[in-house]
Design a protein around this motif. Sequence first.
Motif, PDB file in Angstrom:
ATOM      1  N   LYS A  57       0.837  -1.198   0.000  1.00  0.00           N
ATOM      2  CA  LYS A  57       0.000   0.000   0.000  1.00  0.00           C
ATOM      3  C   LYS A  57       0.873   1.250   0.000  1.00  0.00           C
ATOM      4  CE  LYS A  57      -4.110  -1.913   2.262  1.00  0.00           C
ATOM      5  NZ  LYS A  57      -5.051  -1.771   3.409  1.00  0.00           N
ATOM      6  N   ILE A  58       0.295   2.333  -0.550  1.00  0.00           N
ATOM      7  CA  ILE A  58       1.029   3.588  -0.622  1.00  0.00           C
ATOM      8  C   ILE A  58       1.127   4.233   0.757  1.00  0.00           C
ATOM      9  CG2 ILE A  58       1.021   5.916  -1.606  1.00  0.00           C
ATOM     10  CD1 ILE A  58      -0.344   4.787  -4.059  1.00  0.00           C
ATOM     11  N   ILE A  59       2.332   4.572   1.169  1.00  0.00           N
ATOM     12  CA  ILE A  59       2.553   5.240   2.452  1.00  0.00           C
ATOM     13  C   ILE A  59       2.578   6.751   2.269  1.00  0.00           C
ATOM     14  CG2 ILE A  59       4.155   5.526   4.376  1.00  0.00           C
ATOM     15  CD1 ILE A  59       5.195   2.690   3.761  1.00  0.00           C
ATOM     16  N   ALA A  60       3.285   7.213   1.252  1.00  0.00           N
ATOM     17  CA  ALA A  60       3.401   8.648   0.979  1.00  0.00           C
ATOM     18  C   ALA A  60       3.759   8.822  -0.482  1.00  0.00           C
ATOM     19  CB  ALA A  60       4.465   9.296   1.868  1.00  0.00           C
ATOM     20  N   GLY A  61       3.613  10.048  -0.982  1.00  0.00           N
ATOM     21  CA  GLY A  61       3.914  10.295  -2.375  1.00  0.00           C
ATOM     22  C   GLY A  61       4.153  11.764  -2.646  1.00  0.00           C
TER      23      GLY A  61
END
Length: 793
Positions: A57-61
């Motif tokens: 899953k995406i944590i930060a971007g």
Amino acid sequence: MKLRLKNTLSLYILLFISSYTIAQDNLIKITGTLIEDTTSQPIPYATVVINDTSSHKIIAGTTSDESGKFSMATSKTNFYIEISFMGFETKTIKEFKTINGKIDLGKIILITDSQSLDEVVVTGEISKTTFKLDKRVFNVGADISSTGASALEVLNNVPSVNVSMEGEISLRGSSGVQILINGKPSVLADESSNALGTITADMIESIEIITNPSAKYEASGTAGILNIILKKEEKKGWNGSVSVNTGTPDNHSIGLSLNRRTENFNLFAQLGAGYRSLPKDAEAINRNLTNNEVIFSEGTEYRNETFYNITLGTDYHINDLNVLTLSGNFAYEIEKQPSKTNFNYFDANNSLISSWERNEITDATNPKYSYELNYKKQFKDHEDHTLLLSVLGRFFGKDLSSHFTNTTIAGADSDSDQKTATDFIQADYTYKVDYTNPISDTYTLETGAQYVINDVGNDYEVSELTNNGYEVNNDLTNNFEYNQKVFGAYATGAFEKEKWGIKVGVRVEQTNLKTLLTNTNESNEQNFTNFFPTLHTSYKVGENFSLQAGYSKRIFRPRLWDLNPFFNIRNNFNIRVGNPNLQPEFTDSYELTSIYKIGKATLSSSLYHKFTTDMVERVFTYVNNVTITTPQNIGTNSAIGFETNGKYRASNWLTITGDFNLNYFDRVGTFETQVFDFSGNQWSSRLGSKIGLPADIDVELTGNYQSGFKTVQGTTTGYAFLDLGVRKKIFKGKAIVNLGVRDLFASRISEQFVTQATFETYSFGQRGRFITLGISYGFGKGEAMTYSGGRRR
């Protein structure tokens, strides 16, 4: 004309405005620079995300800046980095070194995707729609956010929403949609310009779709509300677009849109100018059934307009919790209306009594401006704990003069030469406060108030040619003043769990309306207070099926032209007259909606019931061969309907959308001695397709059908029409060439029959085919969009 324009000096005392920082020593800062493999040039605006190694899953971007550099931070330790950009292969980085809490990835080379420059690599969640009590929420996933599309293209992916190639937004097939940015009005949300083209997909968190508004919103609503929620980490830099358009009938414009984002400021500007005409063919027949006399009229009406427009505004981010927005718009229009109508007057034996031509020369100037001040405060405890204050002012003026001359062709003179002069001024002011407090994970309270002032004056003078020259006709001349004040306050409470929730609310609105016809001293004052309860609930049956039910009470307040008892003398045998005694109509609206997915298709269907009292209807009367149309309150209308709309992505190059609305209505009412009791049905449909062809060419076909239906005194006929659009992207989408054809077969018509015991009337109107050609170029992070020049009024 004496017009009292009331302007209130608004002073907001902003309390508890402060910024704070929280030291987080365990954050790992990640930096790097993205480079093209073939040219060694930096890659701006690429997507860089941190993914959890276990769950993926995406944590930060973040996104890279103009020089290809990026920077982001995380407190996680078990992660990998993924980089993607349209036209390049996705790069995954799992090996890196952390030195003193920093990871410096240096220069990162992205390899050009040789298979397809148009392929979009999905690196995160897919966009999806969920129910949230009184609204649906379209969460923008990586499948859209990484494409570089504009906000308009994102809206076009939202179920129930359609955006034409000309940028016209409709919800459930109906236009008149209110667009909000982060829950508040904004110049960026002005559909009359291309400002939405400067918002790109990766700036958008979600879009809220509201078709049955809660008590939070005005009781006299629009077709619906679309609220665009932007991410907090908005892109910085320049966005912009310039466009040139031409068309037939005349539709020529040039527009420039600019947007500049910095750490604390978001500056935006819109400049435009152009010329357009809007011809309309009209025909009317008045038939007197008592003496069998008939009057035919036919002609072409024009409204030629030169326009100029400028919009300026800024969002000032005082800190992470406080935003101040100030915007303004000024427009100036110059109108010319050279119109001609032919009249023929026949007796009972169909013998010509008189024939003449009526010519109109009308000149008008329309200055208009608006300004808006918004302040939004977020509280530290929760991102949805907010306070919003706003002030909005609008002004519109019209200085109009008309000269009507008549030329007798045969028989006796039947009409007279006339002149008119109109001095119109309208000022509107709105003051609003909204407070939202999510007191827990399941309970949310909302409250607020709004005060709206509408102040209008219409000084109308008619002069007629006599032996002594032009003399004022006091029977047709009037100075009409209209002043309306509406104060509203609301409160809502919501309980929401993961699968089920309920929201109740009530809004109270106090209306004070005054009208005055100064030449006869006829005045009318209405004071009334109304309560508008709302109830919404939703239930998530499964991942692909959800239900939503809602109830709201709505109001339609008569507008200026519904109330003003003036005579429009463009056609002296077909005139419209306002009714200063007209009362508002009220509607109880019940709705059950479902949204479900079947494979690649997303469908939304609704069953609804609307019950309206004091229904406003156009009533026709006949005096001396003249048809007079006046709005009247006539009884009730009960409507039961079914509506469904869907979007089907058959493939990467073909998308099909459709809307269907059917309603059965039952009218009950009496006006004077005439009973208006009848039943009928009405349905409409729309089927559209978007086809992607090679060489970056898109084709859009939209077919519409509106059925005929019964009216209180006659019938309105149905019609079908087809719109065509072709778009060609060049320079990797930075430039766009648009070709649009509205009403391809010139089949969209307005046709109405009125049949009564003593008279019959027929009216016909048609705009015809419109063809437009435009080219636009987007720079910075903005996408090329067509400039429309603004809405008319």
